[in-house]
Scaffold this motif. Structure first.
Motif, mmCIF file in Angstrom:
data_model
loop_
_atom_site.group_PDB
_atom_site.id
_atom_site.type_symbol
_atom_site.label_atom_id
_atom_site.label_comp_id
_atom_site.label_asym_id
_atom_site.label_seq_id
_atom_site.Cartn_x
_atom_site.Cartn_y
_atom_site.Cartn_z
ATOM 1 N N GLU A 216 4.308 7.432 -8.006
ATOM 2 C CA GLU A 216 3.725 6.747 -9.160
ATOM 3 C C GLU A 216 3.124 5.397 -8.745
ATOM 4 N N VAL A 217 3.869 4.647 -7.962
ATOM 5 C CA VAL A 217 3.374 3.341 -7.510
ATOM 6 C C VAL A 217 2.122 3.533 -6.649
ATOM 7 N N ALA A 218 2.152 4.550 -5.782
ATOM 8 C CA ALA A 218 0.984 4.803 -4.921
ATOM 9 C C ALA A 218 -0.248 5.100 -5.765
ATOM 10 N N ARG A 219 -0.076 5.874 -6.830
ATOM 11 C CA ARG A 219 -1.238 6.210 -7.678
ATOM 12 C C ARG A 219 -1.804 4.963 -8.341
ATOM 13 N N TRP B 207 6.525 -0.879 -17.508
ATOM 14 C CA TRP B 207 6.943 -0.054 -16.367
ATOM 15 C C TRP B 207 6.055 -0.286 -15.150
ATOM 16 N N ARG B 208 4.756 -0.199 -15.353
ATOM 17 C CA ARG B 208 3.837 -0.324 -14.221
ATOM 18 C C ARG B 208 3.940 -1.713 -13.589
ATOM 19 N N LYS B 209 3.855 -2.731 -14.413
ATOM 20 C CA LYS B 209 3.859 -4.100 -13.865
ATOM 21 C C LYS B 209 5.185 -4.447 -13.214
ATOM 22 N N PRO C 240 1.439 16.791 -3.796
ATOM 23 C CA PRO C 240 0.908 15.708 -4.631
ATOM 24 C C PRO C 240 1.237 14.322 -4.063
ATOM 25 N N ALA C 241 2.415 14.208 -3.443
ATOM 26 C CA ALA C 241 2.776 12.921 -2.832
ATOM 27 C C ALA C 241 1.815 12.594 -1.695
ATOM 28 N N MET C 242 1.545 13.597 -0.842
ATOM 29 C CA MET C 242 0.626 13.380 0.277
ATOM 30 C C MET C 242 -0.751 12.973 -0.237
ATOM 31 N N GLU C 243 -1.189 13.619 -1.315
ATOM 32 C CA GLU C 243 -2.500 13.276 -1.888
ATOM 33 C C GLU C 243 -2.553 11.829 -2.351
ATOM 34 N N ARG D 97 0.849 -1.185 0.000
ATOM 35 C CA ARG D 97 0.000 0.000 0.000
ATOM 36 C C ARG D 97 0.897 1.253 0.000
ATOM 37 N N PRO D 98 0.318 2.421 -0.291
ATOM 38 C CA PRO D 98 1.130 3.644 -0.235
ATOM 39 C C PRO D 98 1.831 3.823 1.112
ATOM 40 N N LYS D 99 1.198 3.381 2.196
ATOM 41 C CA LYS D 99 1.806 3.574 3.525
ATOM 42 C C LYS D 99 3.116 2.806 3.698
#
Ligand code: PBG
Length: 332
Positions: free
Chosen positions: A324-327, A298-300, A72-75, A32-34
């Motif tokens: 990017e990964v978080a999004r 890239w994404r995968k 933007p990162a925090m978002e 997860r983003p966390k």
């Protein structure tokens, strides 16, 4: 009575994979983003936000424009940041490392003022960006690194970061005793709550190349093999980690990460502390260049690499791809 059969064809592991809802509920590792922390390169001056040519997608940024990266990162859910100061002034002792007005310190206090404790502000504690010879420590006349003289400078630097408001300091010089020296200095100055993430097992790796361009920190003469670890040594990495634990580290880090997953999982088995893994500049750019050349998705490939680091035992992945990964994760 019918004979009880073992293994195939009785057991079919594919049964758990065929149904997506089931596969989802038995997935062992969660990303997860966390779980991600974003490095930031803070430079002197005003109005600076220039892309770093060696590190695609990453900027040199001055304090007044930090919010353009941080918000933007925090978002996206990235609330942990690892700050690297890129100073203009360098000298043999790295005097500007503990200057309260240097970029790292100003960035920390600015971020603390704006965002308080809603984010985690960690700082890299090292001398290599601040010394004119580019080594992570103080040199003796014969050019060798003076471990114990360096400890004093690292401790002063860590206290200066804490004074600016850093929640966490991350010593990366690979000097013996650096975690203990910093813990003592923080405690003596009243920063008992400031945590320490030790770059516990930091290897003498070829994969820091793009970073050294980003941080202007390549050694002028010689290399870092007298303090960073030999990539051949796995057991020694556990000793380094356990020593950091004894000296008072709160989190243990392994760096680089993708090539050192065995080290991550061994330390995981030998310590109860949380762990971080640093996907370093060369590892990130290796994937990036491969993706740009059309060899990888890239994404995968990024999602897989980050998930693999979590699986190997990392609680936190320090990564240039955090936002990017978080999004991607937020959309899935
Ligand atoms: C400072 C430091 C380095 C990195 C993190 N902290 C460079 C080095 O040791 O040469 C490398 C990070 C990366 O490559 O992304 N000592």
């Amino acid at each position: 009575m019918k004979e009880i059969r073992c293994g195939y064809p009785h057991n079919r592991l594919r049964r758990l994979r065929g149904n997506g809802a089931l596969a989802d509920s038995v997935r062992e590792t969660i990303l997860r983003p966390k779980h991600m922390m974003l490095p930031l390169f803070v430079v002197e001056g005003k109005g600076v936000k220039t892309s770093i040519s060696s590190l695609h997608g990453v900027d040199h940024i001055s304090v007044d424009r930090l919010c353009e990266v941080v918000e933007p990162a925090m978002e996206a859910g990235i609330k942990r940041f690892l700050l690297f100061g890129v100073p203009e002034e360098k000298d043999p002792r790295g005097t500007s490392a503990n200057d309260g007005k240097a970029p790292a310190q100003r960035a920390v206090s600015d971020m603390k003022k704006r965002y308080g404790d809603s984010i985690l502000v960690a700082t890299d504690v090292c001398l290599c960006q601040y010394t004119d010879h580019g080594h992570c420590g103080i040199l003796r006349e014969d050019g060798s690194v003076d471990n114990d003289a360096t400890l004093r400078r690292l401790a002063e630097t860590a206290v200066s970061h804490a004074r600016s408001g850093a929640h966490m300091v991350a010593p990366s010089a690979m000097m013996d005793g650096q975690v203990g020296a910093i813990r003592n200095a923080l405690d003596e100055t009243g920063f008992t709550e400031t945590s320490i993430m030790g770059y516990s097992a930091k290897f003498h790796s070829a994969f820091y190349g793009p970073f050294r361009e980003a941080a202007h920190s390549a050694p002028g003469k010689g290399d870092r093999s007298s303090y960073q670890m030999d990539p051949a040594n796995g057991r020694e990495a556990i000793r380094e980690a356990l020593q950091d634990e004894e000296e008072g580290a709160d989190i243990l880090m392994v760096k680089p990460s993708l090539l050192y997953m065995d080290v991550i999982s061994e330390i995981r088995k030998n310590s109860l502390l949380p762990m971080a893994a640093y996907m370093v500049s060369g590892e990130y750019m290796m994937l990036r260049h491969a993706a740009e050349a059309g060899a990888l998705d890239w994404r995968k490939s990024m999602l897989e690499a980050h998930m693999a680091l979590r699986r190997s035992g990392a609680d936190i992945v320090i990564t240039y791809g955090a936002v990017e990964v978080a999004r991607w994760l937020n959309r899935s």
